[in-house]
Design a protein around this motif. Structure first.
Motif, PDB file in Angstrom:
ATOM      1  N   ALA A  42      17.582  27.386   0.870  1.00 30.14           N
ATOM      2  CA  ALA A  42      17.649  26.671  -0.086  1.00 30.14           C
ATOM      3  C   ALA A  42      17.265  27.411  -1.384  1.00 30.14           C
ATOM      4  O   ALA A  42      17.513  26.923  -3.150  1.00 30.14           O
ATOM      5  CB  ALA A  42      17.223  25.158   0.300  1.00 30.14           C
ATOM      6  N   ARG A  43      16.325  27.499  -1.013  1.00 34.87           N
ATOM      7  CA  ARG A  43      15.282  28.082  -2.380  1.00 34.87           C
ATOM      8  C   ARG A  43      16.030  29.063  -3.179  1.00 34.87           C
ATOM      9  O   ARG A  43      15.701  29.445  -4.823  1.00 34.87           O
ATOM     10  CB  ARG A  43      14.039  28.431  -2.130  1.00 34.87           C
ATOM     11  N   TYR A  44      16.554  29.664  -2.611  1.00 34.17           N
ATOM     12  CA  TYR A  44      17.026  31.503  -3.471  1.00 34.17           C
ATOM     13  C   TYR A  44      18.550  30.147  -3.671  1.00 34.17           C
ATOM     14  O   TYR A  44      18.738  31.395  -5.022  1.00 34.17           O
ATOM     15  CB  TYR A  44      17.888  31.907  -2.220  1.00 34.17           C
ATOM     16  N   PHE A  45      18.932  29.616  -3.466  1.00 25.23           N
ATOM     17  CA  PHE A  45      19.880  28.919  -4.344  1.00 25.23           C
ATOM     18  C   PHE A  45      20.080  28.354  -5.345  1.00 25.23           C
ATOM     19  O   PHE A  45      20.503  27.891  -6.344  1.00 25.23           O
ATOM     20  CB  PHE A  45      21.386  28.565  -3.728  1.00 25.23           C
ATOM     21  N   TYR A  46      18.815  27.701  -5.372  1.00 25.42           N
ATOM     22  CA  TYR A  46      18.340  26.972  -6.551  1.00 25.42           C
ATOM     23  C   TYR A  46      17.618  27.884  -7.632  1.00 25.42           C
ATOM     24  O   TYR A  46      18.169  27.733  -8.536  1.00 25.42           O
ATOM     25  CB  TYR A  46      16.682  26.385  -6.259  1.00 25.42           C
ATOM     26  N   ASN A  47      17.089  29.336  -7.023  1.00 22.57           N
ATOM     27  CA  ASN A  47      16.770  29.912  -7.981  1.00 22.57           C
ATOM     28  C   ASN A  47      17.946  30.938  -8.830  1.00 22.57           C
ATOM     29  O   ASN A  47      18.071  31.392  -9.841  1.00 22.57           O
ATOM     30  CB  ASN A  47      15.426  31.306  -7.744  1.00 22.57           C
ATOM     31  N   SER A  48      18.924  31.001  -7.938  1.00 26.42           N
ATOM     32  CA  SER A  48      19.894  31.214  -8.384  1.00 26.42           C
ATOM     33  C   SER A  48      20.041  30.317  -9.398  1.00 26.42           C
ATOM     34  O   SER A  48      21.569  31.249 -10.885  1.00 26.42           O
ATOM     35  CB  SER A  48      21.123  31.630  -6.901  1.00 26.42           C
ATOM     36  N   TRP A  49      20.798  29.018  -9.221  1.00 31.21           N
ATOM     37  CA  TRP A  49      20.827  27.782 -10.469  1.00 31.21           C
ATOM     38  C   TRP A  49      19.753  28.257 -11.079  1.00 31.21           C
ATOM     39  O   TRP A  49      20.475  28.193 -12.401  1.00 31.21           O
ATOM     40  CB  TRP A  49      20.914  26.722  -9.540  1.00 31.21           C
ATOM     41  N   ARG A  50      18.616  28.223 -11.595  1.00 33.28           N
ATOM     42  CA  ARG A  50      18.072  28.193 -12.518  1.00 33.28           C
ATOM     43  C   ARG A  50      18.338  29.790 -13.606  1.00 33.28           C
ATOM     44  O   ARG A  50      17.867  30.234 -14.808  1.00 33.28           O
ATOM     45  CB  ARG A  50      16.972  28.696 -11.855  1.00 33.28           C
ATOM     46  N   THR A  51      18.364  31.286 -12.337  1.00 30.20           N
ATOM     47  CA  THR A  51      18.518  32.343 -12.916  1.00 30.20           C
ATOM     48  C   THR A  51      20.566  31.709 -14.178  1.00 30.20           C
ATOM     49  O   THR A  51      19.969  32.318 -15.560  1.00 30.20           O
ATOM     50  CB  THR A  51      19.236  33.171 -12.173  1.00 30.20           C
ATOM     51  N   ARG A  52      21.298  31.487 -13.672  1.00 31.57           N
ATOM     52  CA  ARG A  52      22.361  31.206 -14.425  1.00 31.57           C
ATOM     53  C   ARG A  52      21.829  29.976 -15.923  1.00 31.57           C
ATOM     54  O   ARG A  52      22.444  30.267 -16.813  1.00 31.57           O
ATOM     55  CB  ARG A  52      22.791  30.108 -13.756  1.00 31.57           C
TER      56      ARG A  52
END
Length: 256
Positions: free
Chosen positions: A113-123
């Motif tokens: 879940a942290r990875y997908f949150y960070n992916s959202w932040r990256t975008r």
């Protein structure tokens, strides 16, 4: 000796799923293997039937990924994993496996879940750098991986928790993972033999499933080798998330 044909109704899809995983397609599919086969036979027998097949799959995977590896990742995780295997063998009769599944599952779900949150932040403009190798997390997660592999067939999730944030080239990551679990599965043969699980019936079932295992493993490797990093990593994190949910479900079911 007569083998109930119903065993194969469960064993065939189980072997296909595990074979795709061994080709490099993520731990989530493999976690479904033993539960599927356990529909037809006791869980311990299901694990024993699959273990020789896993070793054959490992041989195929080692050939497929022979040119790809990350030695540093192996050096960091293997010492702890070997300790975890030894501790698991010594204490497996005393430790509640469902509790271990639940703990590892929760960690893995939060990690994915942290990875997908960070992916959202990256975008949205944030930069997420690859993590360096760290001795303490490697020791802890390597031990958890070896221990979980022995007592709960859940060694893949801790490996992913440590390995995926390194952001290695996908082929090198997969090659290291293949070598890591090939070593663990080979070392588990002795304890399972000592437990008396390699009788004629189990080995006969295993042998008849080997051709299917080889084909499924080769197909999994074929697919993963053609994945680009921007596809590979979201896919692997999704598989880790599903694997974690499966572990949480199996672990929590014993307590509620």
């Amino acid at each position: 000796m007569s083998i109930d044909p119903a065993i194969y109704y469960a064993a065939v899809p189980a072997v296909i799923l595990v074979g795709l995983t061994k080709g490099g397609m993520g731990e989530a599919l493999a976690l479904m293997g033993v539960p599927l086969l356990a529909i037809a036979v006791p869980p311990v027998q299901a694990a024993a039937i699959l273990l020789p097949i896993l070793v054959v799959m490992d041989c195929v995977s080692l050939w497929i990924w022979r040119q790809h590896n990350d030695r540093t990742l192996l050096k960091m995780l293997l010492p702890g994993a070997l300790v975890g295997l030894a501790v698991g063998w010594a204490t497996s009769a005393y430790v509640p496996r469902d509790a271990l599944r639940l703990i590892i599952g929760i960690i893995t779900v939060l990690f994915a879940a942290r990875y997908f949150y960070n992916s959202w932040r990256t975008r949205h403009g944030h930069v997420i750098h690859a993590k360096p190798h760290r001795l303490a997390p490697a020791a802890v997660l390597g031990t958890l991986s070896g221990y979980g592999s022995f007592v709960a067939h859940a060694g893949g999730a801790p490996f992913q928790v440590y390995g995926l944030p390194l952001k290695l080239p996908p082929r090198d990551y997969t090659g290291a993972a293949v070598r890591f679990f090939a070593i663990l599965n080979f070392l588990k043969l002795g304890p399972y033999f000592a437990l008396g699980q390699f009788g004629t019936e189990n080995l006969t079932i295993s042998a008849t499933l080997v051709p299917l295992a080889i084909a499924a493993t080769a197909f999994g490797g074929f697919i993963v080798k053609r994945m680009k990093p921007d596809v590979f990593y979201p896919f692997m994190y999704a598989m880790a998330f599903i694997a974690g949910l499966n572990l949480v479900h199996d672990g929590a079911r014993a307590f509620f």
